[in-house]
Design an enzyme around this catalytic site. Sequence first.
Site, mmCIF file in Angstrom:
data_model
loop_
_atom_site.group_PDB
_atom_site.id
_atom_site.type_symbol
_atom_site.label_atom_id
_atom_site.label_comp_id
_atom_site.label_asym_id
_atom_site.label_seq_id
_atom_site.Cartn_x
_atom_site.Cartn_y
_atom_site.Cartn_z
ATOM 1 N N GLY A 214 14.230 1.762 -7.077
ATOM 2 C CA GLY A 214 12.756 1.906 -6.735
ATOM 3 C C GLY A 214 12.530 1.721 -5.257
ATOM 4 O O GLY A 214 13.716 1.938 -4.510
ATOM 5 N N THR B 15 9.367 -2.992 -3.441
ATOM 6 C CA THR B 15 9.625 -3.913 -4.818
ATOM 7 C C THR B 15 10.950 -4.554 -4.879
ATOM 8 O O THR B 15 11.030 -5.518 -5.581
ATOM 9 C CB THR B 15 9.319 -2.798 -5.786
ATOM 10 N N GLU C 52 18.833 -0.172 -6.106
ATOM 11 C CA GLU C 52 19.307 0.903 -5.436
ATOM 12 C C GLU C 52 17.753 1.323 -4.937
ATOM 13 O O GLU C 52 16.862 1.802 -5.544
ATOM 14 C CB GLU C 52 19.672 1.936 -6.529
ATOM 15 N N LYS D 230 12.961 -1.948 -18.483
ATOM 16 C CA LYS D 230 11.595 -1.551 -18.296
ATOM 17 C C LYS D 230 11.555 -0.131 -17.769
ATOM 18 O O LYS D 230 11.843 -0.195 -16.422
ATOM 19 C CB LYS D 230 10.451 -2.515 -17.930
ATOM 20 N N THR E 158 12.059 -0.179 -1.557
ATOM 21 C CA THR E 158 12.489 -0.967 -0.855
ATOM 22 C C THR E 158 11.613 -2.370 -0.946
ATOM 23 O O THR E 158 12.044 -3.746 -1.074
ATOM 24 C CB THR E 158 12.790 -0.849 0.622
ATOM 25 N N CYS F 128 15.494 9.503 -4.128
ATOM 26 C CA CYS F 128 16.080 8.571 -3.091
ATOM 27 C C CYS F 128 17.051 9.325 -2.137
ATOM 28 O O CYS F 128 16.694 9.020 -1.001
ATOM 29 C CB CYS F 128 16.542 7.317 -3.791
HETATM 30 P P1 NDP Z 1 8.232 0.755 -7.099
HETATM 31 O O1 NDP Z 1 9.506 0.690 -6.520
HETATM 32 O O2 NDP Z 1 7.134 -0.002 -7.000
HETATM 33 O O3 NDP Z 1 8.296 1.311 -8.746
HETATM 34 C C1 NDP Z 1 9.687 1.375 -9.409
HETATM 35 C C2 NDP Z 1 9.780 0.472 -10.581
HETATM 36 O O4 NDP Z 1 9.710 -1.004 -10.241
HETATM 37 C C3 NDP Z 1 8.840 0.783 -11.655
HETATM 38 O O5 NDP Z 1 9.306 0.520 -12.935
HETATM 39 C C4 NDP Z 1 7.594 -0.510 -11.342
HETATM 40 O O6 NDP Z 1 6.913 -0.584 -12.524
HETATM 41 C C5 NDP Z 1 8.556 -1.463 -11.094
HETATM 42 N N1 NDP Z 1 8.013 -2.492 -10.349
HETATM 43 C C6 NDP Z 1 6.910 -2.506 -9.478
HETATM 44 N N2 NDP Z 1 6.539 -3.885 -8.969
HETATM 45 C C7 NDP Z 1 7.448 -4.496 -9.559
HETATM 46 C C8 NDP Z 1 7.537 -6.112 -9.749
HETATM 47 N N3 NDP Z 1 7.082 -6.750 -8.699
HETATM 48 N N4 NDP Z 1 8.625 -6.694 -10.412
HETATM 49 C C9 NDP Z 1 9.329 -5.710 -11.044
HETATM 50 N N5 NDP Z 1 9.536 -4.375 -11.326
HETATM 51 C C10 NDP Z 1 8.428 -3.714 -10.377
HETATM 52 O O7 NDP Z 1 8.061 2.670 -6.603
HETATM 53 P P2 NDP Z 1 6.251 3.292 -6.614
HETATM 54 O O8 NDP Z 1 6.204 3.918 -8.226
HETATM 55 O O9 NDP Z 1 5.268 2.341 -6.508
HETATM 56 O O10 NDP Z 1 6.714 4.220 -5.537
HETATM 57 C C11 NDP Z 1 6.554 3.887 -4.113
HETATM 58 C C12 NDP Z 1 7.350 4.534 -3.338
HETATM 59 O O11 NDP Z 1 8.624 3.956 -3.756
HETATM 60 C C13 NDP Z 1 7.768 6.079 -3.424
HETATM 61 O O12 NDP Z 1 6.867 6.682 -2.665
HETATM 62 C C14 NDP Z 1 9.107 6.157 -2.997
HETATM 63 O O13 NDP Z 1 9.192 6.031 -1.500
HETATM 64 C C15 NDP Z 1 9.750 4.871 -3.353
HETATM 65 N N6 NDP Z 1 10.568 5.036 -4.704
HETATM 66 C C16 NDP Z 1 11.797 5.158 -4.644
HETATM 67 C C17 NDP Z 1 12.632 5.339 -5.660
HETATM 68 C C18 NDP Z 1 14.258 5.241 -5.557
HETATM 69 O O14 NDP Z 1 14.692 6.251 -6.234
HETATM 70 N N7 NDP Z 1 14.979 4.844 -4.707
HETATM 71 C C19 NDP Z 1 12.198 5.699 -6.934
HETATM 72 C C20 NDP Z 1 10.495 5.398 -7.092
HETATM 73 C C21 NDP Z 1 9.868 5.269 -5.920
HETATM 74 P P3 NDP Z 1 5.564 0.527 -12.570
HETATM 75 O O15 NDP Z 1 5.935 1.573 -12.398
HETATM 76 O O16 NDP Z 1 5.175 0.212 -14.146
HETATM 77 O O17 NDP Z 1 4.509 -0.328 -11.793
#
Ligand code: NDP
Length: 498
Positions: A239, A243, A262, A186, A241, A296
């Site tokens: 994504g 989530t 990650e 996804k 921490t 990240c």
């Molecule tokens: P999230 O961690 O929420 O999203 C990353 C992915 O996880 C997306 O595909 C999202 O789907 C999915 N997701 C969200 N909730 C769930 C769940 N309960 N179960 C399974 N999958 C889930 O990041 P955000 O986009 O909300 O960004 C928030 C913050 O996260 C940023 O400001 C940044 O600090 C951090 N981040 C870190 C990243 C990294 O590379 N380590 C990358 C992106 C964000 P969907 O988008 O469809 O909701």
Amino acid sequence: MTRTCGFDPASVEFARGHFIGGQVVEDATDHLSVARPSDLIPYADLPIGTADTVDRAVTAARQALSSSGWATQSPRERVRAMRRWADLVESHQEELGRLEALGSTRPISQVIASDVAGVAEAIRFFSEWADKLGGDVAATRSNDLGMIVSEPYGVVGAITPWNFPLSMASWKAAPALAAGNAIVLKPSELTPFSTVRLAQLAVQAGIPPGIFNVVQGTGAVTGDAITRHPGIAKISFTGSTRTGTAIMTAAAESGIKPVILELGGKSPQVVFADADLERAADCIAGSLLANAGQACVAGSRLIVERSAEAALVGLLQRKLSNIVPGHTWNASTDYAPIVSEIQARRIDRILQQSRDQGAEFVMGGQRIEGYGGAWYQPTLLTNVTAATAAVREEIFGPVLTIQAFDTEEEAYALADHPEYGLAAGVYTRDLGRAMRAMRAIQAGTVWINRYTRTMDFILPTGGYKRSGIGKDLGRQAVEQNLRHKTVLIDIGADQAAR
Ligand code: NDP
């Protein structure tokens, strides 16, 4: 070198559905509107995959595994198919690049030169492991034969973020496929479409339909359904921490499946006064400007020896002023928009909170207006402590905090973040000090006198502490897609003596 042209965003065509069993599937479920990060104009509707959609994808993946021989044929067949896939990615670089630039924060020139080229190379890198990790023969007494046999999991799940959609999809899918698994992936709901094209090219290359499936939707509905599906044996996520914690909990509640995470970072850049300051400033500015800090591993905390602080900050101010914001489809744009208004407001909030806590702005701190989307000025903050919001929280924007130190010990204490340990930069000409810093800093990656990855995908990436579990890239990423069966055989040495 490829010459990149700008393009008309209205001219880009793409599939809007899921990709299941080798077909684009347009569900009659709920949809949500997806906007272009560059100007926040909605440009397509996205189906929100339900638990049923995920189940269809898992069924397609299982059927593909049992009927195609993907996991059971000679691994060299997988190598060949994946190499053809990499070649197709390269021959479709303009098309993939436009789709990625349209729907994400990545400027077209950078997508073509870096992202798409990196995706093709990552697929090639991972393909080469298909026949290299069969297992081990163990040292046992001679009338037994002990073996550790590597086997794929079957169907694995992956959830990717919005900051580098194509790269992240290739980092998850390619090691899973090389190991002989099928995948249900996804993408982020903010940047969903390029991943489907990547999966279509996999099928065109001869990877059996159903081995690479994409289910679109939100994290809360679709991501959660992937994590909990009993037919998915392992989850890989990149994504936040927050989530990552939810995913680990859901995976435990639904059947104790392994999770590779990650997650976030708040990575320090430690500069000693003996460093080549011009080079250090190039690296630090480059890290802050790359995807406007939405990475990240962004090196977002400068920790500098006091005697070099003024000179380094002066250099950084000059280098950080040299940006070309603009729509991601313009060839000249080199500075990315913030992905969404929600993310831009998050940056606003953390900066306001830091200001209230006494932080001073050396430069930046405002949005750049005039393009429709949200751009943020490169921002330098001083007069901060470990308690300041901008030092404590992952921002995912072009914000660098500055803290000065007098002793090496103090530098390492400042570098240590209570929560994160993803990456770090160290700048010094003293080899002994560089090695002491490498040992002292708690991080999954330490860059010395540089601050970026290369296309040496043999080097894994992943975090210490709450920055994650396991690795993307490297041999480790393939190993994590294999499970190990122990075999002990009585070979009847006693009978030979009879
Ligand atoms: P999230 O961690 O929420 O999203 C990353 C992915 O996880 C997306 O595909 C999202 O789907 C999915 N997701 C969200 N909730 C769930 C769940 N309960 N179960 C399974 N999958 C889930 O990041 P955000 O986009 O909300 O960004 C928030 C913050 O996260 C940023 O400001 C940044 O600090 C951090 N981040 C870190 C990243 C990294 O590379 N380590 C990358 C992106 C964000 P969907 O988008 O469809 O909701």
